[in-house]
Design a protein around this motif. Structure first.
Motif, PDB file in Angstrom:
ATOM      1  N   ILE A   1       0.834  -1.199   0.000  1.00 26.82           N
ATOM      2  CA  ILE A   1       0.000   0.000   0.000  1.00 26.82           C
ATOM      3  C   ILE A   1       0.870   1.251   0.000  1.00 26.82           C
ATOM      4  CG2 ILE A   1      -1.600   1.360   1.422  1.00 26.82           C
ATOM      5  CD1 ILE A   1      -2.817  -1.363   2.293  1.00 26.82           C
ATOM      6  N   MET A   2       1.877   1.251   0.883  1.00 29.98           N
ATOM      7  CA  MET A   2       2.778   2.402   0.963  1.00 29.98           C
ATOM      8  C   MET A   2       3.494   2.627  -0.369  1.00 29.98           C
ATOM      9  SD  MET A   2       3.702   4.495   3.590  1.00 29.98           S
ATOM     10  CE  MET A   2       3.678   3.562   5.097  1.00 29.98           C
ATOM     11  N   ILE A   3       3.993   1.560  -0.952  1.00 27.61           N
ATOM     12  CA  ILE A   3       4.703   1.653  -2.238  1.00 27.61           C
ATOM     13  C   ILE A   3       3.760   2.173  -3.320  1.00 27.61           C
ATOM     14  CG2 ILE A   3       5.788   0.287  -4.070  1.00 27.61           C
ATOM     15  CD1 ILE A   3       6.872  -1.530  -1.792  1.00 27.61           C
ATOM     16  N   SER A   4       2.529   1.693  -3.313  1.00 23.84           N
ATOM     17  CA  SER A   4       1.562   2.115  -4.333  1.00 23.84           C
ATOM     18  C   SER A   4       1.240   3.602  -4.222  1.00 23.84           C
ATOM     19  CB  SER A   4       0.271   1.295  -4.199  1.00 23.84           C
ATOM     20  OG  SER A   4       0.531  -0.081  -4.363  1.00 23.84           O
ATOM     21  N   VAL A   5       1.057   4.082  -2.995  1.00 27.85           N
ATOM     22  CA  VAL A   5       0.749   5.506  -2.785  1.00 27.85           C
ATOM     23  C   VAL A   5       1.898   6.367  -3.289  1.00 27.85           C
ATOM     24  CG1 VAL A   5       0.389   7.281  -1.036  1.00 27.85           C
ATOM     25  CG2 VAL A   5      -0.821   5.107  -0.860  1.00 27.85           C
ATOM     26  N   PHE A   6       3.125   5.975  -2.949  1.00 28.40           N
ATOM     27  CA  PHE A   6       4.284   6.758  -3.382  1.00 28.40           C
ATOM     28  C   PHE A   6       4.520   6.628  -4.885  1.00 28.40           C
ATOM     29  CE2 PHE A   6       6.121   6.129   1.129  1.00 28.40           C
ATOM     30  CZ  PHE A   6       5.451   7.251   1.578  1.00 28.40           C
ATOM     31  N   ALA A   7       4.440   5.403  -5.390  1.00 34.73           N
ATOM     32  CA  ALA A   7       4.740   5.175  -6.810  1.00 34.73           C
ATOM     33  C   ALA A   7       3.740   5.860  -7.725  1.00 34.73           C
ATOM     34  CB  ALA A   7       4.766   3.673  -7.101  1.00 34.73           C
ATOM     35  N   ALA A   8       2.519   6.082  -7.246  1.00 33.17           N
ATOM     36  CA  ALA A   8       1.519   6.756  -8.079  1.00 33.17           C
ATOM     37  C   ALA A   8       1.965   8.155  -8.474  1.00 33.17           C
ATOM     38  CB  ALA A   8       0.179   6.823  -7.334  1.00 33.17           C
ATOM     39  N   PHE A   9       2.830   8.767  -7.665  1.00 32.35           N
ATOM     40  CA  PHE A   9       3.300  10.122  -7.975  1.00 32.35           C
ATOM     41  C   PHE A   9       4.289  10.123  -9.143  1.00 32.35           C
ATOM     42  CE2 PHE A   9       1.430  10.733  -3.877  1.00 32.35           C
ATOM     43  CZ  PHE A   9       0.974  12.042  -3.894  1.00 32.35           C
ATOM     44  N   ILE A  10       4.744   8.956  -9.566  1.00 28.79           N
ATOM     45  CA  ILE A  10       5.607   8.887 -10.748  1.00 28.79           C
ATOM     46  C   ILE A  10       4.831   9.323 -11.988  1.00 28.79           C
ATOM     47  CG2 ILE A  10       6.996   7.325 -12.187  1.00 28.79           C
ATOM     48  CD1 ILE A  10       7.493   5.630  -9.709  1.00 28.79           C
ATOM     49  N   LEU A  11       3.507   9.202 -11.947  1.00 31.94           N
ATOM     50  CA  LEU A  11       2.674   9.605 -13.081  1.00 31.94           C
ATOM     51  C   LEU A  11       2.488  11.116 -13.167  1.00 31.94           C
ATOM     52  CD1 LEU A  11      -0.097   6.863 -12.749  1.00 31.94           C
ATOM     53  CD2 LEU A  11       1.941   6.823 -14.195  1.00 31.94           C
ATOM     54  N   SER A  12       2.967  11.840 -12.166  1.00 33.75           N
ATOM     55  CA  SER A  12       2.830  13.303 -12.179  1.00 33.75           C
ATOM     56  C   SER A  12       3.686  13.904 -13.286  1.00 33.75           C
ATOM     57  CB  SER A  12       3.268  13.867 -10.819  1.00 33.75           C
ATOM     58  OG  SER A  12       3.388  15.273 -10.883  1.00 33.75           O
ATOM     59  N   PRO A  13       3.225  15.000 -13.915  1.00 36.66           N
ATOM     60  CA  PRO A  13       4.043  15.660 -14.934  1.00 36.66           C
ATOM     61  C   PRO A  13       5.230  16.411 -14.337  1.00 36.66           C
ATOM     62  CG  PRO A  13       2.033  16.900 -14.539  1.00 36.66           C
ATOM     63  CD  PRO A  13       1.900  15.625 -13.765  1.00 36.66           C
ATOM     64  N   ASP A  14       5.208  16.620 -13.033  1.00 34.64           N
ATOM     65  CA  ASP A  14       6.272  17.363 -12.351  1.00 34.64           C
ATOM     66  C   ASP A  14       7.417  16.419 -12.019  1.00 34.64           C
ATOM     67  OD1 ASP A  14       7.773  19.129 -10.902  1.00 34.64           O
ATOM     68  OD2 ASP A  14       6.538  19.002  -9.101  1.00 34.64           O
ATOM     69  N   THR A  15       8.613  16.727 -12.523  1.00 39.86           N
ATOM     70  CA  THR A  15       9.774  15.866 -12.291  1.00 39.86           C
ATOM     71  C   THR A  15      10.101  15.773 -10.805  1.00 39.86           C
ATOM     72  OG1 THR A  15      10.677  16.442 -14.448  1.00 39.86           O
ATOM     73  CG2 THR A  15      12.198  15.469 -12.884  1.00 39.86           C
ATOM     74  N   THR A  16       9.905  16.863 -10.058  1.00 43.91           N
ATOM     75  CA  THR A  16      10.166  16.835  -8.621  1.00 43.91           C
ATOM     76  C   THR A  16       9.278  15.807  -7.931  1.00 43.91           C
ATOM     77  OG1 THR A  16      10.835  19.157  -8.589  1.00 43.91           O
ATOM     78  CG2 THR A  16      10.120  18.204  -6.503  1.00 43.91           C
ATOM     79  N   ALA A  17       7.975  15.812  -8.247  1.00 50.79           N
ATOM     80  CA  ALA A  17       7.054  14.844  -7.659  1.00 50.79           C
ATOM     81  C   ALA A  17       7.417  13.426  -8.093  1.00 50.79           C
ATOM     82  CB  ALA A  17       5.614  15.164  -8.053  1.00 50.79           C
ATOM     83  N   LYS A  18       7.790  13.257  -9.369  1.00 54.06           N
ATOM     84  CA  LYS A  18       8.218  11.944  -9.855  1.00 54.06           C
ATOM     85  C   LYS A  18       9.387  11.414  -9.022  1.00 54.06           C
ATOM     86  CE  LYS A  18       7.281  12.486 -14.856  1.00 54.06           C
ATOM     87  NZ  LYS A  18       6.499  11.288 -15.176  1.00 54.06           N
ATOM     88  N   MET A  19      10.399  12.277  -8.827  1.00 59.42           N
ATOM     89  CA  MET A  19      11.614  11.850  -8.138  1.00 59.42           C
ATOM     90  C   MET A  19      11.337  11.491  -6.682  1.00 59.42           C
ATOM     91  SD  MET A  19      15.272  13.856  -7.783  1.00 59.42           S
ATOM     92  CE  MET A  19      15.332  14.218  -9.538  1.00 59.42           C
ATOM     93  N   ILE A  20      10.556  12.334  -5.995  1.00 60.03           N
ATOM     94  CA  ILE A  20      10.242  12.058  -4.592  1.00 60.03           C
ATOM     95  C   ILE A  20       9.434  10.769  -4.472  1.00 60.03           C
ATOM     96  CG2 ILE A  20       8.970  12.889  -2.579  1.00 60.03           C
ATOM     97  CD1 ILE A  20       9.666  15.733  -3.458  1.00 60.03           C
ATOM     98  N   GLY A  21       8.394  10.623  -5.310  1.00 65.33           N
ATOM     99  CA  GLY A  21       7.565   9.422  -5.254  1.00 65.33           C
ATOM    100  C   GLY A  21       8.358   8.162  -5.543  1.00 65.33           C
ATOM    101  N   PHE A  22       9.209   8.223  -6.587  1.00 64.56           N
ATOM    102  CA  PHE A  22      10.014   7.047  -6.945  1.00 64.56           C
ATOM    103  C   PHE A  22      10.986   6.690  -5.830  1.00 64.56           C
ATOM    104  CE2 PHE A  22      13.852   5.091  -8.639  1.00 64.56           C
ATOM    105  CZ  PHE A  22      13.345   4.073  -9.428  1.00 64.56           C
TER     106      PHE A  22
END
Length: 752
Positions: free
Chosen positions: A655-676
């Motif tokens: 669940i934790m991984i899914s919540v964080f990994a979902a931010f990889i779909l963001s167009p913002d590279t900063t959000a992608k990097m933090i989520g990944f």
């Protein structure tokens, strides 16, 4: 503690409607107050205690019009043609006309065909035409605060760019309008959807799967309302909301999952539903409290960095975790009481082993026996894998690039035509208490022009704040402003060196009666990186030190917290390595334009992941200690811990991984990097360190793992986290009609 929590759980179960009503009332009251006060988040970014912070304050005091320009929207439109821009006059004129239609343009006459500008005013040609006339720059300034720009504003610009490019003319843009991001929500929805699926598999029942989701929504909603309400009384930056949402959802669902799972296990042992709820909160609730406490320490300790926005992010995240813990201890047993015997219905017949108390061999038990049977290969294999993953970290470069991926093409054209530093000027601010800054300003211009990496140094000049002659503000000025454009990119080491070299001439300028400071967005980002680097060691000392002491109290052992901390180092280094490989080196193609790793990512990743790592340590290992304290051998206790805890920890981690990994779909590279980075770190830590390496080391240690030195044992408070005082509470014969209402009689799990 277990006895107190037992009474809390049973009370909330029996008085379910009052507890549910109180939570809903709190949410409605907070929302009503937000609606009534309409608090506004702060739009500024302060960096106290730094040279850039002082420069920013002086610019606000002595050059307020410049600060207003800095805060208002400014977008650079880049045009390029291989055959030269002079062959595309009509297209460029049409583009200029379209750009003038954007809302609240500051000066429409300043938006002009760069070829025409260069012909009419040759002295401006280097600033509007580059690459031998193949690249042009059109600056669009608007009287709109950049924080007030909307997605619709961005779409107006992108529609213009799309309509005017073609026929050999490239049209791209970078700056304020291109940095507008669509409001969040999709990533959170994806995280919730995956979490629901995982919980269906974990519980094998639909209603039980909904309970943690409802708790997560309530907890995060209340936290955001309280945090927003705080903006009415304190200066709070809106950027903190994203981390509150991300972490709040994850821990709320995880803690609820742990309580509900333990409740189901206690129901299997017998007694009334109310007593089962009490035992669940008394045992699993103790683990939730200490797990939440470690996360709170990790995020609140971000305050040692000394950056207001990061302090606010930590405080908001700490509030989210505290609300999640409180909801798990009170709202969850109340919901279980409301659903009563239907909590684990309808059952999903094709999902096997959803009940950890069921007989037979589960995958968790098989996995645990394999770990205990061959611990040394497991330890070596796990640590070697993480060491290999950490290898790319040797190439780690830290920076703070604020450009979005939408701006990458424009930034390439900017570098091709005008140099990489055009969008990241440095502002040297001089002030003299004696009332005349001209001599010091002239000297500063001369010395700065002699430094390397300065674009067009011969044109460098200063502007004063004199008021006696509006046509010549340099007369009678006590402050001066020098805009220095680096040749290098804003986040590059060369630009950082230039900034430090300018600061290096401060003693010479001070000898002439003026102080000198360097500010601007580029300087702020550079000072922020330096401040984060300085704060990392004190932060680690505070977080690891306090968490280590808490873990000694939880496990009454020195070995368990020591193993957990060392394991965390391996997992976080592996996460850094993979993040560098993907975002800096371009592996896997997740981003099309590589960039340095965010300067604040190391300290944020360490804080969040350390707290979450201790969560899983507590969830899994406390059950092992509980079984050991109740009479099992050390190795059998480890296997029993897998029987009862592996499914929950696996589900919680997914669940934790899914919540964080979902931010990889963001167009913002900063959000992608933090989520990944958070997702891969949780994966490494939960599945390799907590589920494999830690139990393997414990199996090697045997009984020694659960002992404290006698002198320390007398000093450490016994929190009874394993619930020895309540293990069999309520399992004695229960007279009919004992007053529990629908929770008064034993009801088998899933009965109809």
């Amino acid at each position: 503690m277990a006895s107190i929590l037992f009474r809390v759980g049973r009370f909330c179960f029996r008085h379910k409607w009052w507890i549910i009503a109180a939570w809903l009332a709190a949410l409605i009251a907070a929302a009503s107050m937000v609606q009534a006060f309409s608090p506004k988040f702060a739009k500024d970014f302060s960096l106290p205690g730094t040279d850039a912070g002082v420069a920013t304050e002086q610019m606000q005091d002595y050059f307020p019009q410049v600060m207003t320009q800095q805060e208002n929207a400014s977008t650079s439109v880049l045009i390029q043609a291989d055959d030269g821009l002079s062959h595309h006059t009509e297209q460029i004129d049409a583009l200029v006309a379209d750009l003038k239609t954007l809302p609240e343009v500051s000066d429409p006459t300043s938006i002009a065909n760069p070829v025409a500008v260069a012909e009419a005013q040759p002295q401006l040609a280097p600033s509007v035409l580059g690459d031998d006339g193949r690249v042009g720059l059109i600056q669009v300034d608007q009287n709109i605060n950049m924080m007030d720009l909307t997605v619709d504003n961005k779409k107006e610009l992108t529609d213009i760019l799309k309509g005017d490019r073609g026929d050999g003319l490239q049209v791209q843009a970078t700056g304020s309008l291109m940095q507008v991001m669509a409001p969040g929500g999709s990533a959170e929805l994806i995280g919730f959807a995956v979490a629901f699926i995982v919980m269906i598999v974990a519980f094998g029942a639909l209603i039980a799967a909904f309970i943690p989701l409802v708790t997560g929504l309530l907890g995060v909603g209340l936290t955001i309302m309280l945090f927003t309400l705080g903006a009415e009384f304190l200066s709070i930056n809106e950027a903190a909301i994203s981390i509150i949402t991300m972490l709040g959802i994850a821990v709320s669902i995880d803690y609820a999952l742990f309580i509900v799972s333990r409740y189901r296990s206690e129901l299997q042992r017998g007694g009334t539903q109310a007593d089962a709820a009490g035992r669940a909160v008394g045992t699993a609730g103790s683990a939730v409290i200490f797990a939440g406490l470690t996360v709170i320490i990790a995020v609140v300790a971000l305050g040692v960095v000394g950056i207001p926005m990061i302090t606010q992010m930590g405080a908001g995240a700490g509030l989210a975790v505290a609300v999640a813990v409180l909801a798990a201890l009170t709202f969850i047993p109340a919901l279980l009481g409301a659903f009563g015997r239907f909590a684990f219905l309808p059952r999903i017949p094709w999902i096997k082993h959803a009940d950890p108390s069921a007989g037979g061999e589960t995958n968790g038990v098989r996995f645990g026996r394999g770990i205990v049977r061959r611990p040394i290969p497991v330890i070596i294999g796990g640590l070697v894998l993480l060491a290999l993953a950490a290898i790319p970290m040797s190439k780690l470069e830290l920076g703070l690039s604020m450009e979005s991926e939408d701006e990458a093409a424009a930034m390439d054209l900017m570098a091709e035509g005008f140099g990489e530093g055009v969008n990241g000027p440095l502002f040297a601010v001089l002030h003299s208490d004696d009332g005349d800054v001209s001599g010091a300003a002239d000297a500063a211009v001369k010395e700065i022009a002699a430094l390397g990496d300065v674009t067009n140094p011969q044109a460098l000049t200063w502007v004063g704040n004199g008021t006696t002659d509006p046509a010549n503000p340099n007369v009678g000025a006590d402050s001066a402003l020098i805009m220095v454009t680096p040749e290098s990119a804003p986040a590059s080491q060369q630009t950082h060196d230039l900034m430090e070299n300018i600061r290096g001439i401060a003693p010479d300028i001070e000898a002439q009666g003026a102080e000198l400071h360097v500010g601007g967005q580029t300087a702020i980002m550079s000072d922020l990186s330096a401040k984060l680097d300085t704060a990392l060691i004190p932060y680690l000392a505070v977080v690891v030190g306090l968490a280590f002491l808490i873990m000694i109290g939880v496990f009454r052992s020195l070995w368990v917290p020591l193993i957990g901390t060392v394991g965390f180092i391996f997992s976080v280094l592996g996460a850094f390595g993979v993040t560098v490989a993907v975002f800096q080196e371009g592996w896997l193609g997740i981003i099309s334009h590589t960039q340095p790793i965010l300067s604040f990512l190391p300290i944020m990743l360490i804080g969040l992941v350390f707290g979450l790592a201790m969560d899983y340590q507590v969830f899994l290992v406390t059950r092992m200690r509980e079984e050991y304290m109740h009479g099992m051998s050390a190795k059998d206790a480890i296997i029993a811990g897998y029987r009862h805890g592996s499914r929950v920890v696996t589900s919680a981690a997914l669940i934790m991984i899914s919540v964080f990994a979902a931010f990889i779909l963001s167009p913002d590279t900063t959000a992608k990097m933090i989520g990944f980075a958070l997702a891969i770190a949780v994966f490494f830590d939960a599945f390799i360190i907590r589920m494999m390496v830690v139990p393997a080391v414990l199996s090697l240690l045997g009984d020694r793992a659960w002992r404290l030195p006698k002198w320390l044992d007398r000093l450490v408070i016994n929190f009874d986290i394993e619930g020895g005082a309540i293990k069999n509470r309520g399992l004695e014969a229960v007279p009919a009609g004992d007053g529990d209402g629908d929770g008064g009689q034993p009801v088998p799990v899933g009965s109809r």
